[in-house]
Each structure stands twice: as C-alpha cells, then as structure tokens.
Write an enzyme that holds these catalytic residues in place. Structure first.
Site, PDB file in Angstrom:
ATOM      1  CG  HIS A 119      -5.383  26.126  15.199  1.00 43.29           C
ATOM      2  ND1 HIS A 119      -4.332  26.832  14.667  1.00 43.29           N
ATOM      3  CD2 HIS A 119      -6.065  26.997  15.985  1.00 43.29           C
ATOM      4  CE1 HIS A 119      -4.359  28.075  15.120  1.00 43.29           C
ATOM      5  NE2 HIS A 119      -5.400  28.191  15.922  1.00 43.29           N
ATOM      6  CB  CYS A 177      -7.021  30.740  13.467  1.00 38.47           C
ATOM      7  SG  CYS A 177      -7.196  31.264  15.189  1.00 38.47           S
ATOM      8  CD  GLU A 236      -2.693  23.937  12.876  1.00 36.83           C
ATOM      9  OE1 GLU A 236      -2.624  24.422  14.015  1.00 36.83           O
ATOM     10  OE2 GLU A 236      -3.584  24.238  12.069  1.00 36.83           O
ATOM     11  CG  ASN A 266      -4.686  30.244  20.544  1.00 36.02           C
ATOM     12  OD1 ASN A 266      -5.305  30.998  21.292  1.00 36.02           O
ATOM     13  ND2 ASN A 266      -3.420  30.432  20.247  1.00 36.02           N
TER      14      ASN A 266
END
Length: 384
Positions: A354, A264, A356, A306
């Site tokens: 992302h 990110c 994760e 995000n």
C-alpha cells in the site's frame, strides 16, 4: 447479534479458534458475538486506518502492539465510510485517550459501530499460534452469547473459509464519484473500487490527477466513458480467484494499452490477467513495517501491507504473457513473496502493498509518480 454497552470492560469474553484454542478475556467495544478469519497486524500505530480499511472485511484483527487506543478516535483518519473488521483483539486498551485530534475513545467508536472485541488476552501467544498454525476461522463471544466451549468451537467451525470468498462487491461504492485534482489538472484516471482506501485517490489528486472512482461492477464502456489517461485497480478483500469480472475488465484495459496501475487486490488481478495463479498465504502480511525490495532499482523500502493472498509468478526469469513480457518488480525480503509486477512491452505495473500508507511509512510514495510518468510518456507518444 451485538448489544452496545459501555460497561463492556467488566463483561467476560472469549476468543475461539477453529482448532479449539480458546483465549479468555474481557469484552472490548460492543458485547455480543462475531465471526471472521483471525489475522494479526504488526503496526504499532495507525489502528484507525486499519479498522476502516475495507480489505479487512470479514476478518478479526489481532493487534500485536500491546497497548491500543492511546490516541483515541478522530473524524479525519478514516479510510472509508465505516469500520470493516468483524472483530478486534487487543491486550491492553488505553484507559484514557490523549491526543489533540481525538474526538472520542476507540472503545466508544467500537461500541457506536457495533464492533465486538476482546481485551486482556495474551496477544503475543495468540500471534505465535497463528504464525505456527496459520490464519483461521474464529469467533468472539461475550455477554449472553457465551456458551459451552464445545458449542462455540462448533459454531466457529461452521463458518465459511476465506479461501473462495468473494467480498469485493460488498465493500465497493455503488455509485461513481469524482475526487478532483489538487491544483491544475494534469490527468484523468478511472479507478476501479474493489475496496479502495480514501487516501489512495487523494495521493493521486495531489499529483494533478482527477480520479473517477467507479464501482467494482463497472464495464469497459463505463471506464472509457470518462476518457481516462490511465486506469487504476484498488485493494480489496477476499480471494482473487473469485474476481472473474475485474480480471475480464483489466484484460480489456490491457488490450487497449492504456497505462495501468494496481495495488494489492489490483496486483493479484493483474497477475491473473497475465496468466499467473494466486494462492493463500499461511498467515499473510499485515502492518506498516514490512521490508520490500524494488528490484528495478535495488532499493529496500519499509512498507504498509494488508494481504492474505499472493501471486504465483517466477522470481528468477522474465515471463511471456498474452500482453508481452512481464517480470516480478518487487519482492518481500521476509519470505520472497511476489510484491509487484510490471509489463516490459506496455505501460502496466502493480504492487501488492500500500504506497498510499496513510499511517506511514512513505517509502513507496514514488509509485504514484511512476504512474504519472507512464501516463505522460504515453500522452507524448500520442502527440508525436
């Protein structure tokens, strides 16, 4: 200013956008006022992970899913030490949470942490407005904070823009801490916290990595003091054009040819270190259902996002950089935004999304394995 009251559902509230559009509803969470950039998240689940993601610092998040709060709030799923969103917008808050892990309601947690929200508005119309006009400055006002519409619009318009905002130091750890490897230790990684989510070092620890999480202000000496096999740059809030310190640190890591992985904000930092620019997206990508293609394999993944900024790198060619050849490794299939970079002449790569993905999906979990493979290859080369 906020005041916490559990009778908020009966208190009038307004959401005010900088272009003068006003939505009227009821207070949700704390009563008072708050300001931030209005953005929308398309995830149907995972609101607890969203609210505690440090990348949402100074943003008012609009939930596009119509009903929010069904699973309440638990003590296990926080991605950081607190809620970071500056405000929360929902259409239909759940009246009673129902989940065996829930400890309290979402409304109770918003009140406890002083997060001003609004419910009962047409979030579908709001989302369409933000898609057409772009993410913008906004404010939520309820209770004694209510005033004439013109006054509230003026107050929103006086707030700072997200473009040019330097926020990563606000959310990062102030002290180094260690997340131990699960099972036998295989690698040591220095992780630069620019707004790291708790699941990220956990995903690395699952792969035998001992993770030393360092402050955003860490020096190159701090990084190499832990004798890392690899260096990781995390997600984080704000405009990457302001992150000269992290760019300088990443440049120093690249000069040492240490295996490197960024997520990110870390992807944007790598882009800058390679000489590419960054820019603000009209309304960004936020949610857990974004389609991305891994161009190195052709595989399409459903991924968690995000980000409101992106890297400006060519999609159709390999680029020459100060650290060798680089290419765009991942791309968003909705709008062709750069979603990943990789160097071809040394062990460094990044993704804009992302992997994760605490709230799911887990299509991109292989990227942590790719990082361990890079470290293994370099270690074997050093032993040879």
């Amino acid at each position: 200013m906020t005041t916490s009251t559990r009778g908020a559902a009966k208190v009038p509230a307004v959401l005010v956008l900088e272009d003068g559009r006003i939505f009227r509803g009821r207070a949700y969470g704390a009563v008072g006022e708050t300001f931030g950039e209005a953005v929308f998240s398309t995830g149907m689940t995972g609101y607890q992970e969203t609210l505690t993601d440090p990348s949402y610092d100074r943003q008012i998040v609009v939930a596009t899913a119509p009903q929010i709060g069904n699973t309440g709030w638990n003590d296990e799923d926080d991605e950081s030490r607190r809620i970071w969103v500056s405000g929360y917008v929902v259409r239909d808050p759940a009246r009673v949470p129902s989940n065996w892990r829930a400890k309290r309601s979402l409304d109770d947690e918003l009140v406890a942490q002083g997060i001003v929200g609004i419910s009962g508005i047409d979030t579908r119309a709001l989302t369409r407005h933000l898609r057409e006009r772009g993410s913008m400055r906004s404010g939520i006002f309820s209770g004694e904070a209510l005033a004439a519409d013109a006054e509230l619009v003026a107050r929103v318009q006086a707030q700072p823009h997200m473009k040019g905002a330097s926020l990563y130091e606000e959310v990062a750890t102030k002290e180094t801490y260690v997340v131990p490897a699960v099972g036998e230790k295989q690698f040591t990684v220095a992780a630069i916290d620019l707004g790291i989510k708790g699941m990220t070092p956990h995903r690395m620890a699952e792969r035998g990595i001992e993770v030393h999480v360092l402050p955003a202000t860490a020096s190159v000496e701090d990084v190499y003091a832990v004798n890392p096999d690899g260096v990781f740059f995390s997600n984080g809030p704000g405009d990457p054009a302001t992150a000269d310190g992290p760019v300088a640190l990443m440049t120093a890591v690249l000069e040492r040819r240490t295996p490197l992985f960024g997520i990110c904000f870390g992807n944007q930092i790598l882009g800058r270190a390679l000489g590419f620019g960054t820019y603000k997206l009209k309304y960004g990508h936020r949610g857990i259902n974004q389609p991305v293609q891994d161009r190195t394999t052709g595989k399409v993944e459903v991924t968690a996002h995000n980000h409101g900024f992106a890297v400006d790198a060519p999609l159709d060619k390999v680029s020459d950089t100060p650290f060798g050849r680089a290419e765009v490794s991942h791309v968003c299939l909705n709008d062709n935004v750069v979603e990943g970079l990789q160097l071809l002449d040394q062990p460094a790569f990044s993704v804009q999304y992302h992997p994760e993905a605490a709230a799911g999906p887990h299509d991109a979990a292989y990227l942590f394995d790719r990082f361990t493979s890079l470290m293994s290859t370099v270690m074997e080369g050093q032993r040879a």
